[in-house]
Write a protein that holds these residues in place. Structure first.
Motif, PDB file in Angstrom:
ATOM      1  N   VAL A  83     -27.025   4.529  19.168  1.00 44.34           N
ATOM      2  CA  VAL A  83     -26.178   5.724  19.142  1.00 44.34           C
ATOM      3  C   VAL A  83     -25.582   5.902  17.755  1.00 44.34           C
ATOM      4  O   VAL A  83     -25.085   4.941  17.158  1.00 44.34           O
ATOM      5  N   VAL A  84     -25.629   7.133  17.261  1.00 42.05           N
ATOM      6  CA  VAL A  84     -24.907   7.500  16.043  1.00 42.05           C
ATOM      7  C   VAL A  84     -23.893   8.577  16.401  1.00 42.05           C
ATOM      8  O   VAL A  84     -24.266   9.631  16.942  1.00 42.05           O
ATOM      9  N   PHE A  85     -22.626   8.303  16.126  1.00 40.38           N
ATOM     10  CA  PHE A  85     -21.570   9.302  16.280  1.00 40.38           C
ATOM     11  C   PHE A  85     -21.124   9.701  14.878  1.00 40.38           C
ATOM     12  O   PHE A  85     -20.361   8.994  14.229  1.00 40.38           O
ATOM     13  N   SER A 131     -29.467   8.406  20.939  1.00 39.82           N
ATOM     14  CA  SER A 131     -28.573   9.552  21.045  1.00 39.82           C
ATOM     15  C   SER A 131     -27.784   9.738  19.761  1.00 39.82           C
ATOM     16  O   SER A 131     -27.303   8.769  19.164  1.00 39.82           O
ATOM     17  N   VAL A 132     -27.638  10.992  19.363  1.00 38.10           N
ATOM     18  CA  VAL A 132     -26.795  11.374  18.230  1.00 38.10           C
ATOM     19  C   VAL A 132     -25.730  12.330  18.756  1.00 38.10           C
ATOM     20  O   VAL A 132     -26.045  13.282  19.482  1.00 38.10           O
ATOM     21  N   VAL A 133     -24.482  12.061  18.413  1.00 37.05           N
ATOM     22  CA  VAL A 133     -23.386  12.969  18.749  1.00 37.05           C
ATOM     23  C   VAL A 133     -22.700  13.365  17.450  1.00 37.05           C
ATOM     24  O   VAL A 133     -22.369  12.505  16.628  1.00 37.05           O
ATOM     25  N   VAL A 175     -29.574  15.165  20.586  1.00 36.02           N
ATOM     26  CA  VAL A 175     -28.505  15.488  19.635  1.00 36.02           C
ATOM     27  C   VAL A 175     -27.565  16.482  20.303  1.00 36.02           C
ATOM     28  O   VAL A 175     -27.990  17.565  20.719  1.00 36.02           O
ATOM     29  N   ASN A 176     -26.313  16.113  20.421  1.00 38.00           N
ATOM     30  CA  ASN A 176     -25.307  16.979  21.013  1.00 38.00           C
ATOM     31  C   ASN A 176     -24.059  17.031  20.145  1.00 38.00           C
ATOM     32  O   ASN A 176     -23.872  16.208  19.248  1.00 38.00           O
ATOM     33  N   VAL A 224     -17.619  11.869  24.287  1.00 41.64           N
ATOM     34  CA  VAL A 224     -18.651  11.296  23.415  1.00 41.64           C
ATOM     35  C   VAL A 224     -19.459  10.245  24.168  1.00 41.64           C
ATOM     36  O   VAL A 224     -20.700  10.230  24.106  1.00 41.64           O
ATOM     37  N   LEU A 225     -18.761   9.369  24.886  1.00 42.18           N
ATOM     38  CA  LEU A 225     -19.490   8.331  25.617  1.00 42.18           C
ATOM     39  C   LEU A 225     -20.380   8.923  26.700  1.00 42.18           C
ATOM     40  O   LEU A 225     -21.482   8.420  26.945  1.00 42.18           O
TER      41      LEU A 225
END
Length: 249
Positions: A83-85, A131-133, A175-176, A224-225
């Motif tokens: 995951v990248v935030f 996942s990217v947020v 991506v969200n 985010v989670l």
């Protein structure tokens, strides 16, 4: 088993506010988390406050060399990222007629350039199906006096997600965007002038929030989670407003 057990997560801008709350939440759910911050003192304090499997890497995400150093630090310990935030960002007020080049360049460098290269440089390590947020803002969808440059950067971030889901579809990377409204953070208080002035501004804004309160960083962390989790496996290219409903009226 926790949702993020054995997962590796990167949170940029993780020393305060939304980034700090989100990093805490990921660690609490079993993730190994890397956070970034520009000031070593704040970074050390955040690492201590979070505890658990947390690593701090000092860096300014508007600088490509610092982004490289972040991912070098990850790669020294792990083979991949789950995951990248991309959360690092900021802004200040400047009405049209008073916007100078430095204001424009600094805001776009952090909020647009930084987000772009934080995600692009993660790709060799980001696992297929990851996942990217991205951190957007309600200002990307609303008009705000003296805030046009910041608002434009957040509109750009929202459109990154729309396009990147096509670029990354063969790798099944989602991506969200999470778009906070009025959230109780030190950054927002500074933006509103600090102290009693900031409290007055926030109190005045509550009238436009159907939920009847200012948000907490933990409210955004929860969103985010969710977006990063398997529970959102069919959520892609979306913008999730965490604003108590203020953008919907």
């Amino acid at each position: 088993m926790s949702r993020f057990s054995n997962k590796v997560v990167v949170v940029t801008g993780g020393t305060s506010g939304i980034g700090l709350a989100t990093a805490k939440a990921f660690v609490a759910e079993g993730a190994s988390v890397f956070i970034t911050g520009r000031r070593q003192e704040a970074l050390d304090a955040a690492v201590k406050a979070i505890g658990g499997d947390i690593t701090g890497v000092r860096g300014d995400m508007s600088k490509l060399a610092d982004i490289d150093r972040l991912y070098d630090a990850v790669q020294q310990r792990y083979a991949q990222i789950d995951v990248v935030f991309a959360n690092a960002g900021g802004g200040s007020f400047a009405p049209l007629g008073a916007i100078d080049e430095a204001h424009f360049d600094e805001t776009f460098a952090t909020n647009v350039k930084g987000v772009l290269f934080t995600v692009q440089k993660a790709l060799p390590l980001l696992r297929d199906g990851g996942s990217v947020v991205l951190t957007g803002s309600v200002t990307g969808s609303t008009g705000n006096p003296a805030f046009s440059v910041y608002s434009a950067t957040k509109a750009a971030v929202r459109n990154f997600a729309r396009n990147w889901i096509l670029d990354l579809k063969d790798r099944h990377i989602r991506v969200n965007v999470v778009s906070p409204g009025v959230i109780e953070t030190a950054g927002l208080n500074d933006l509103f002038g600090g102290g009693a002035q900031a409290e007055g501004v926030k109190t005045g804004m509550v009238a436009s929030i159907p939920a009847g309160r200012v948000g907490k960083p933990e409210d955004v962390a929860d969103a985010v989670l969710f977006l990063a989790s398997d529970a959102a496996s069919f959520v892609n290219g979306a913008e999730l407003f965490v604003d108590g409903g203020m953008t919907q009226i």
